[in-house]
Write a protein that holds these residues in place. Structure first.
Motif, PDB file in Angstrom:
ATOM      1  N   LEU A 150       0.837  -1.202   0.000  1.00  0.00           N
ATOM      2  CA  LEU A 150       0.000   0.000   0.000  1.00  0.00           C
ATOM      3  C   LEU A 150       0.869   1.248   0.000  1.00  0.00           C
ATOM      4  N   VAL A 163      -5.456   5.692  -1.649  1.00  0.00           N
ATOM      5  CA  VAL A 163      -5.078   4.355  -1.182  1.00  0.00           C
ATOM      6  C   VAL A 163      -5.941   3.922  -0.004  1.00  0.00           C
ATOM      7  N   ASN A 408      -1.816  -6.240   3.334  1.00  0.00           N
ATOM      8  CA  ASN A 408      -2.054  -5.368   2.180  1.00  0.00           C
ATOM      9  C   ASN A 408      -3.398  -5.603   1.493  1.00  0.00           C
TER      10      ASN A 408
END
Length: 690
Positions: A150, A163, A408
């Motif tokens: 990320l 994100v 992630n």
């Protein structure tokens, strides 16, 4: 039963004075509506002509008395109106997302699994009142930990809203209400602020108690000793409390040490369990005092992580009343203490049945430990194993809090979805859940794909004597790099201490042989599973081919290429020990090629919006393993091909007619490592040397 119809003529009335979390919930719902009906949702301020009314519960409604709950009611006057009624902000958000999921068909992981949304002219909803169930776990959420993908995905650091928003949205859609948004990220980043804005409870990493700045970052060069710098530690804690006091915070009380290490590693005066327990108890009680100075009725937890749970079990800690005691698994899903270095005491990490009070757990479906953990690949044990461990934790009353290490996100969707079912209902039917999950992602070959998911856990390498000691992809990389480093530093006469956790090893040769045996067995299993994957892949549509590669084949390829690379590395070592340096060079080159296949797997998964997603593979670090192999083969070439780096070509490859008549001052250019390895391999295959 009559149906309530939603179409692009809907008029919706929202609450007045919308809070920021409600506005985020509305934004998600309106975006979902537009995807399905291809038109924007129309808002009205008049309740009389509204089709849908979104509102807070009134005092005489049952949902009013239940936190974070909602009901859907149908009220008929001149026309039937659907009321989405929430007890609070999260209740309303969950109600809106329930409609999106149940009736619009918006999957919780639509973003992460690249799921297309089916457009519709209308949606029919049964006219039947509905009330949300109360989840088994009160505080439930994700720790977005070891989140290097990320971090590296986009060029901006710390990661921006682009994100973080899909992370928090997916968590809300899974019924989560709590998050640790990242690990030791700069305090000016948007992560904490956005998570709070979206209605989530914020909690803290056990290494960052109260969400405070780490001592050595705030006071570089000072000694990170509470005993010697009490005022500075407490100043940092109080500053963090004041900064967060108006947010929904589950305050994490903890005192482990800087850099996520025990403080006694740096202060030898704490040389008994009693001294350590006394200090931790004092600090935790002091932290709670500081919180209560600024926050009324705070919700607090204590992280019983690693060695702290052992001190608690020994009875040398005195904790405050009314705090949630957080127990942690060992990183491999078993509720025992995690290994420290080469020690693996496996102290049970659950409260005794007669241990009254509030308890919860911190659980890993992804982990990073520099040994054998899964960071890029799916959890290596079965779903049944996860279910049994969580149910056993609930049996021990550890059901107030469940913090799930989510890594992630993208590589771990199946287990994230599974645990979201368990934290809502306390259980699930493993087969039914898997069928449902696969049907959401694939329109054909569901039965075959289901078998692959189940078989995955039977293929993972068992590296120890316990059922939970199953290897993720890091097993093929960290130990391999340790072996290479030990080898190149001329230390092979003694065992590698960093591999002391390998069972029953006394020498370096035995350590290498252990990995050779395990990876040879694993390679056969992964090769068979990969063939099944390719058979399924051939039957899928183009879009579903891509999804299958990303969500299934990706994991199998990382395991297979890792096993293959490690087997070849071990063969290089065995040849080296026999003094057969050209063959060792070939095996090292072949090992490098196998590990490079893992890098290719990452790159293939970086299509479209996922460009650069695995750019920051800094933890497993497959590219580093490739680079280590490149160094190794250059080292091996020194043994016999130096100094001209033409000798192996002359001995093994040059035609016999040329060997004795070429002139030294005109011999050809030395071959590159790749070209030499290829030609040597061809020759050795031809004469049966390899």
């Amino acid at each position: 039963m009559h149906s309530f119809i939603l179409d692009n003529n809907v008029l919706i009335k929202y609450p007045q004075n919308r809070t920021t979390p409600i506005q985020h919930g509305i934004s998600m719902f309106e975006r979902d509506f537009k995807k399905v009906f291809q038109s924007s949702l129309k808002e009205t301020e008049q309740g009389d002509n509204a089709t849908i009314v979104i509102r807070y519960a009134e005092e005489d409604e049952p949902v009013f008395h239940r936190q974070e709950s909602y009901s859907i009611r149908f009220i008929k006057r001149e026309k039937t109106v659907m009321h989405v009624v929430g007890s609070d902000d999260l209740g309303i958000i969950y109600g809106l997302l329930h409609i999106s999921n149940e009736y619009f068909g918006i999957d919780p992981f639509w973003f992460w699994a690249d799921l297309e949304v089916e457009t519709k002219e209308q949606v029919r909803i049964p006219i039947k009142n509905y009330a949300s169930i109360e989840p088994v776990v009160r505080y439930r959420g994700w720790f977005v930990n070891d989140e290097v993908c990320l971090i590296g995905w986009k060029p901006e650091y710390p990661p921006t809203e682009e994100v973080w928003y899909p992370v928090f949205e997916a968590l809300l859609r899974c019924g989560g209400n709590m998050v640790i948004p990242g690990t030791d990220l700069p305090k000016h980043g948007i992560h904490f602020h956005l998570a709070s804005e979206m209605g989530l409870w914020i909690t803290h990493h056990h290494a960052e108690p109260l969400g405070a700045e780490m001592f050595l970052r705030a006071y570089p060069g000072e000694k990170a000793s509470y005993k010697e710098n009490r005022e500075r530690f407490e100043q940092l804690w109080e500053e963090a409390i004041i900064k967060q006091k108006d947010k929904k915070v589950l305050w994490m009380l903890s005192f482990r040490g800087q850099g996520d290490q025990p403080f006694w590693d740096f202060d030898p005066s704490f040389n008994t369990p009693e001294k350590r327990g006394e200090m931790i108890s004092y600090v935790i009680n002091r932290q709670k005092e500081l919180i209560e100075k600024h926050v009324e009725n705070p919700v607090c937890g204590v992280a019983l992580y690693g060695e702290i749970s052992e001190l608690y079990k020994q009875g040398v800690m005195k904790l405050p009343d009314n705090v949630i005691k957080m127990w942690a698994d060992n990183g491999y899903g078993k509720m025992v203490s995690r290994s420290q270095g080469n020690e693996n005491n496996r102290v049970p990490a659950l409260p005794d049945l007669d241990d009254k009070g509030l308890h919860g757990i911190y659980y890993h479906i992804t982990f990073h430990d520099l040994k054998a953990s899964n960071h890029l690949t799916m959890f290596p044990s079965s779903s049944t194993f996860i279910l049994k461990e969580l149910q056993n934790a609930f049996h021990h009353q550890a059901d107030k809090y469940l913090l799930l290490n989510s890594g992630n996100i993208r590589p771990h969707l199946y287990q994230l979805d599974l645990v979201s079912e368990i934290w809502k209902n306390g259980t699930t039917d493993i087969d039914s859940h898997l069928d449902s999950f696969i049907n959401r992602l694939f329109s054909t070959c569901q039965e075959e794909i289901g078998k692959i998911y189940k078989e995955y856990a039977t293929c993972t390498v068992s590296f120890g004597g316990y059922a939970d000691e199953k290897a993720g992809e890091e097993f093929y990389h960290h130990p391999a790099r340790i072996i290479i480093g030990h080898w190149l530093t001329g230390s092979i006469a003694k065992r590698a201490e960093k591999l002391g956790w390998v069972p029953e090893n006394r020498t370096f040769d035995e350590q290498v042989s252990f990995f050779y045996q395990k990876c040879t067995e694993g390679l056969e299993n992964w090769a068979k599973l990969k063939k099944k994957c390719w058979k399924v892949l051939a039957q899928l549509s183009d879009k579903e081919k891509t999804r299958f590669r990303d969500q299934v084949l990706f994991h199998v390829e990382l395991h297979e290429s890792g096993c293959l690379g490690f087997v070849r590395l071990c063969k290089a070592f065995f040849s080296f020990k026999e003094g057969n340096y050209p063959v060792a060079f070939v095996w090292a080159s072949k090992s490098m090629a196998a590990y490079s296949m893992g890098v290719d797997t990452l790159r293939k998964s970086e299509h479209g919006k996922w460009k650069n997603f695995y750019r920051a593979d800094w933890l497993t670090n497959i590219q580093s393993t490739v680079d280590n192999l490149d160094t190794l083969r250059k080292y091996l070439r020194v043994f016999g091909d130096s100094p001209d780096f033409f000798l192996w070509y002359k001995e093994y490859i040059m035609p016999e007619t040329e060997k004795y008549i070429y002139l030294e001052n005109t011999h050809r250019e030395p071959l590159s490592d790749d070209d030499l390895a290829q030609k040597l391999e061809e020759k050795f295959l031809e004469n049966g040397t390899i």
